[in-house]
Design an enzyme around this catalytic site. Sequence first.
Site, PDB file in Angstrom:
ATOM      1  N   ASP A   1       0.765  -0.655  -0.092  1.00  0.00           N
ATOM      2  CA  ASP A   1      -0.205  -0.151  -0.138  1.00  0.00           C
ATOM      3  C   ASP A   1       0.765   0.983   0.030  1.00  0.00           C
ATOM      4  O   ASP A   1       2.077   1.255   1.177  1.00  0.00           O
ATOM      5  CB  ASP A   1      -0.354   0.318   1.373  1.00  0.00           C
TER       6      ASP A   1
ATOM      7  N   ASN B   1      -5.018  -3.827  -7.200  1.00  0.00           N
ATOM      8  CA  ASN B   1      -6.862  -3.573  -6.357  1.00  0.00           C
ATOM      9  C   ASN B   1      -6.208  -2.287  -6.028  1.00  0.00           C
ATOM     10  O   ASN B   1      -7.789  -1.709  -5.928  1.00  0.00           O
ATOM     11  CB  ASN B   1      -6.703  -4.697  -5.324  1.00  0.00           C
TER      12      ASN B   1
ATOM     13  N   TYR C   1     -11.872   8.716 -13.153  1.00  0.00           N
ATOM     14  CA  TYR C   1     -12.028   6.344 -13.808  1.00  0.00           C
ATOM     15  C   TYR C   1     -12.851   5.908 -13.827  1.00  0.00           C
ATOM     16  O   TYR C   1     -12.537   4.918 -14.310  1.00  0.00           O
ATOM     17  CB  TYR C   1     -12.944   7.002 -11.993  1.00  0.00           C
TER      18      TYR C   1
ATOM     19  N   LYS D   1     -11.079   2.180 -15.677  1.00  0.00           N
ATOM     20  CA  LYS D   1     -11.212   1.265 -15.069  1.00  0.00           C
ATOM     21  C   LYS D   1     -12.092   0.728 -16.852  1.00  0.00           C
ATOM     22  O   LYS D   1     -11.876  -0.749 -16.803  1.00  0.00           O
ATOM     23  CB  LYS D   1     -12.485   0.977 -14.310  1.00  0.00           C
TER      24      LYS D   1
END
Length: 250
Positions: free
Chosen positions: A36, A89, A155, A159
Site C-alpha cells: 500500500d 487492487n 475513473y 477502469k
Amino acid sequence: MRLSNKVAIVTGAGSGMGRAIAELFAKEGAKVVVSDVNEERVNEVTASIKDAGGEVLGVMANMAKESDVQQLIDRTVDAYGTVDILVNNAGIMDNFIPVGEITNEHWERVLGVNLNGPMYASRAAIRIMLDKGKGVIVNNASVGGLFGARGGAAYVASKHGLIGLTKNTAAVYGLKGIRVNAIAPGGVNTAISGTITAPNQLGMEAIGRAGTAPMGEAEEIAYAALFLASDEASFINGAVLTADGGWTAH
Ligand SMILES: NC(=O)c1ccc[n+]([C@@H]2O[C@H](COP(=O)([O-])OP(=O)(O)OC[C@H]3O[C@@H](n4cnc5c(N)ncnc54)[C@H](O)[C@@H]3O)[C@@H](O)[C@H]2O)c1
C-alpha cells in the site's frame, strides 16, 4: 487451503477490499505481500495477518511510480522466490468530475494509480510467470469499467482501460499458461467513500440515473478474488466477474 504455498501480491491492501483479499488469501495458505502507499496501513494489516498465524511481508509502494512497483516485485522475489498471484487492487476515485471540468493533473493522478500501476505490476510479474509457464493476475476494476455513469471521466476511463488490459493480457499470455481476469464490483462499503470530498454536481446527477447501488462488503469481493486466483478457476481467462448485488441487472 486453496492457495497453499502460493506467493500472492495484493496492492492497495491497507484498506477495504485489498485488506479483505490479503487476509483471506493468508487464511487459504498463501504467502501474502501486503502492499500500500500508506505505511501505517501496511504495518497494521501485516501485524493482523501475522497475529492470525499467516505468512506475510509488508511493502510500501506507490503504484503510480514505476520504481516503487519494481521494488515491490523485487522484494517479493527476495523474500519468497517468486510471484504466483498478482492482485491489482489499488485504486482511487475522482469526485465524479466530467471531462469538461477535468485538469491534466487530476486525469494523470487517477490514470497513474488505476491504470499505469496495474500495467507496471503486470509487466514485471509476467516476466516471472513466463519462466514458470504459470501464474494468475486478478484486476480489481469496477462496474465503472463496463458502464459510463458509475464514476467521473477519469475513473470510468481508467477502469475501462483496466478491463482492456485484462483481456489483452489474458488473450496473449493465456497461450503461456497465465490467466488474467477482472472483478467489477458495484458499491462496496470501504474507506474509498471518504475520498469523495467534493462531488461534482453534474457527474452526480448522471450517476443518480443509474439508480441506487446496493452496498456489499469487502469480504464478498475477497471471495470472488479467491475463486479467480485459485485453480478452481483454471478454465476462466479474460473474464470480467461482476459483483454488484444485481445493480447492473436493472
Ligand atoms: N468501494 C467501492 O464501492 C468500489 C467499487 C468498485 C471498484 N472499486 C475498486 O476497488 C479497489 C479497492 O477500493 P476500496 O473500495 O477497497 O478502497 P479503499 O480506499 O478502502 O482502499 C484502497 C487502498 O489503496 C491504497 N492506495 C491508494 N492509492 C494508492 C497508490 N498510489 N499506491 C498504492 N496504494 C494506493 C489506499 O491507501 C487504500 O489503502 C479500487 O481499485 C477501487 O477503484 C471500489
